[in-house]
Scaffold this active site. Sequence first.
Site, PDB file in Angstrom:
ATOM      1  N   SER A  93       0.818  -1.207   0.000  1.00  0.00           N
ATOM      2  CA  SER A  93       0.000   0.000   0.000  1.00  0.00           C
ATOM      3  C   SER A  93       0.855   1.261   0.000  1.00  0.00           C
ATOM      4  O   SER A  93       1.998   1.265   0.475  1.00  0.00           O
ATOM      5  CB  SER A  93      -0.924   0.016   1.222  1.00  0.00           C
ATOM      6  OG  SER A  93      -0.184   0.279   2.402  1.00  0.00           O
ATOM      7  N   THR A  94       0.285   2.338  -0.504  1.00  0.00           N
ATOM      8  CA  THR A  94       0.993   3.616  -0.556  1.00  0.00           C
ATOM      9  C   THR A  94       1.355   4.148   0.827  1.00  0.00           C
ATOM     10  O   THR A  94       2.500   4.574   1.049  1.00  0.00           O
ATOM     11  CB  THR A  94       0.173   4.638  -1.346  1.00  0.00           C
ATOM     12  OG1 THR A  94       0.092   4.215  -2.713  1.00  0.00           O
ATOM     13  CG2 THR A  94       0.803   6.018  -1.293  1.00  0.00           C
ATOM     14  N   VAL A 139       1.968   2.573   3.670  1.00  0.00           N
ATOM     15  CA  VAL A 139       3.065   1.795   4.246  1.00  0.00           C
ATOM     16  C   VAL A 139       4.352   2.044   3.471  1.00  0.00           C
ATOM     17  O   VAL A 139       5.426   2.191   4.060  1.00  0.00           O
ATOM     18  CB  VAL A 139       2.712   0.298   4.265  1.00  0.00           C
ATOM     19  CG1 VAL A 139       3.911  -0.529   4.729  1.00  0.00           C
ATOM     20  CG2 VAL A 139       1.522   0.034   5.172  1.00  0.00           C
ATOM     21  N   GLY A 140       4.258   2.116   2.143  1.00  0.00           N
ATOM     22  CA  GLY A 140       5.437   2.383   1.329  1.00  0.00           C
ATOM     23  C   GLY A 140       6.086   3.713   1.670  1.00  0.00           C
ATOM     24  O   GLY A 140       7.324   3.812   1.786  1.00  0.00           O
ATOM     25  N   GLU A 183       6.618  -0.427  -5.306  1.00  0.00           N
ATOM     26  CA  GLU A 183       5.473  -0.631  -6.208  1.00  0.00           C
ATOM     27  C   GLU A 183       4.243  -0.583  -5.335  1.00  0.00           C
ATOM     28  O   GLU A 183       3.980  -1.493  -4.549  1.00  0.00           O
ATOM     29  CB  GLU A 183       5.607  -1.977  -6.935  1.00  0.00           C
ATOM     30  CG  GLU A 183       4.725  -2.080  -8.178  1.00  0.00           C
ATOM     31  CD  GLU A 183       3.349  -2.622  -7.882  1.00  0.00           C
ATOM     32  OE1 GLU A 183       2.420  -1.778  -7.732  1.00  0.00           O
ATOM     33  OE2 GLU A 183       3.183  -3.830  -7.811  1.00  0.00           O
ATOM     34  N   CYS A 239      -2.455  -5.282  -8.011  1.00  0.00           N
ATOM     35  CA  CYS A 239      -2.208  -3.835  -8.029  1.00  0.00           C
ATOM     36  C   CYS A 239      -2.621  -3.209  -9.354  1.00  0.00           C
ATOM     37  O   CYS A 239      -3.190  -2.118  -9.382  1.00  0.00           O
ATOM     38  CB  CYS A 239      -0.732  -3.561  -7.762  1.00  0.00           C
ATOM     39  SG  CYS A 239      -0.188  -3.981  -6.095  1.00  0.00           S
TER      40      CYS A 239
END
Length: 453
Positions: A205-206, A208-209, A226, A260
Site C-alpha cells: 500500500s501507498t 506503508v510504502g 510498487e 495492483c
Amino acid sequence: MTINVINPATKAVYKSIPETTEAELNSIVETAKEAFEIWRSKSDEERTQAMLNIADEIEACAAELAEIVVSEQGKPLAIAQIEVGGAAGWTRYNASLSLETEVIEDSAERYVEIQRLPVGVVASITPWNWPLMIAVWHIMPALKAGCSVVVKPASTTPINTIKLAEIINKHTIPNLVQVVVGGGRAIGEPLVQHPDVKKLVFTGSTPVGKHLAKIAAGDLKKVTLELGGNDAGIVLQNADIKKIAEKIYMTSFINMGQTCACLKRLYVHRSKYDELAKALADIAAAQVVGNGMDAGVTFGPVQNEKQFNSVKAMIDEAKASGAEVIEPTLPEGLNGYFIAPTLVKNPQHQISVVCEEQFGPVLPIIPFDDVKEVMSHAIHKEFALGGSVWGEPCEELDWVVSQLDSGTVWVNNHAEVLPHIPFGGNKDSGLGVEFGKEGLLEYTVRKVVNRAK
C-alpha cells in the site's frame, strides 16, 4: 510467538509458524552480509547457472508450490499453477540478463567506463496477493546483480516464500536468501532500519510504502516501491464489445481483483454501456465460486478477513447510494471470505468503490458521453500505476493514450506485466522500476572509472 496461517476458503488454520524475534533478525542480517561477500565474488556464469537450476527446481516442485499458494492465499489451483510457472519463467529471464561495462568515452584524452556493482544486502517486503510471484520479482534480479536478500512476506502468506528460499539456497550458497516472519512494526521496520541493509524493495500500500521510505532515507538506502493504484479503463464509442468483454472481465477480476494493476474503474461510452455491462454480468454469473482446490472452481475467496470486510463495506455503500449492484448469488455451504464477482452500475463518482482502490472482486462501471470530459475523472489525483483505452484505432484512442499519466498505458489490454518490460507507477503509485534491464540496475550502484591517456 506463533503465527497462524489461515486458509481463506475455510477459515481453518493451515500452518502455524514461529514469529522472528528482533535478536534473530540481527543474526539473519549478519549472515546475509556474510553471504553477500561470497556471492558477489561469483562469476556471472556461476550466478546464471545457479538461477537456471533454481528455475528447474521450481518446476520440479510445481505441484507442492501451487498447493501451498492455494492453501494460504485462496486463488483457484489453475491460477496458482500459472503463478508457479511465471515464477520459473521470471527466474530464467533474470538469469539471462547481464551487467556489461558501459564505455562512455574512448578518446585521445581519456577512457571512461561505467561499472555496476551489487548494492549489498536487500530487504524485500512482499504482499499476500501474488506471494510466490512477487517474491521472485524481488529476489531474482537481486541474485543476478550479486546481492543477498532478507525477505519478509506478508504474515498471512509466508509458507511459499519459506519453500522458495529453501530452493534458492540449495542451488546457491547458505543464507543467500533468508525469510523473516512477523508484523510490519515488529519485524519489517527493524529490517529496513538495519544499517547493514543497503536497499529496500517493497510491494504494498501507498501509506506503508511512504512510511518505510522515510525509514530507509535515514541512511540513504536505495528504494524501489510498487504501491497502490486505482487503474481506469476507458471504452470508446467505436469499441467492439464482443472482442473486448472477456478481456475486460479477466483484467478486472484476475486473482479476485486482488492485483495492483487490475482494471479498477471502467468508463464506458453511453452508446456501448448496456451491451458491455450485460456481457460482463453474464461472464461474472458463469463463474464457479468455491475452494480453489476443488475441481471446476474458477473464483476463490478474498485472502483475509480485513480485506473481506473492506470490500463488503464498499459494496454496501454503493447500494446505499442508489447504485445498481449486480451481485451473483454464492453457492450454499461456503465458509470462507467469499465475495462473488460484483458489478456496480451508475455509481456516483465520490463513493469509495470509485475513488479508492477496492483491491477485491468489485468493479464500478461508469457511463460517459464526452471522452474529453471523462478524462478529468479517469486521471486520478494520487494514483498513476496503470490505465487503458479500449477501441478500434482512431485519433480519439491516440489522444486518450497521450493524456493518461500512468506508469503503463495499455491499449485493448490491461494488467499485462512481462519480465522484459519495465513496470512501475507514477505519482503515489511508486518509486523506481521493476523488470527488464532497468529493474536489474535498481540492485546495483554505479562506479565510473575515468582513465587519463
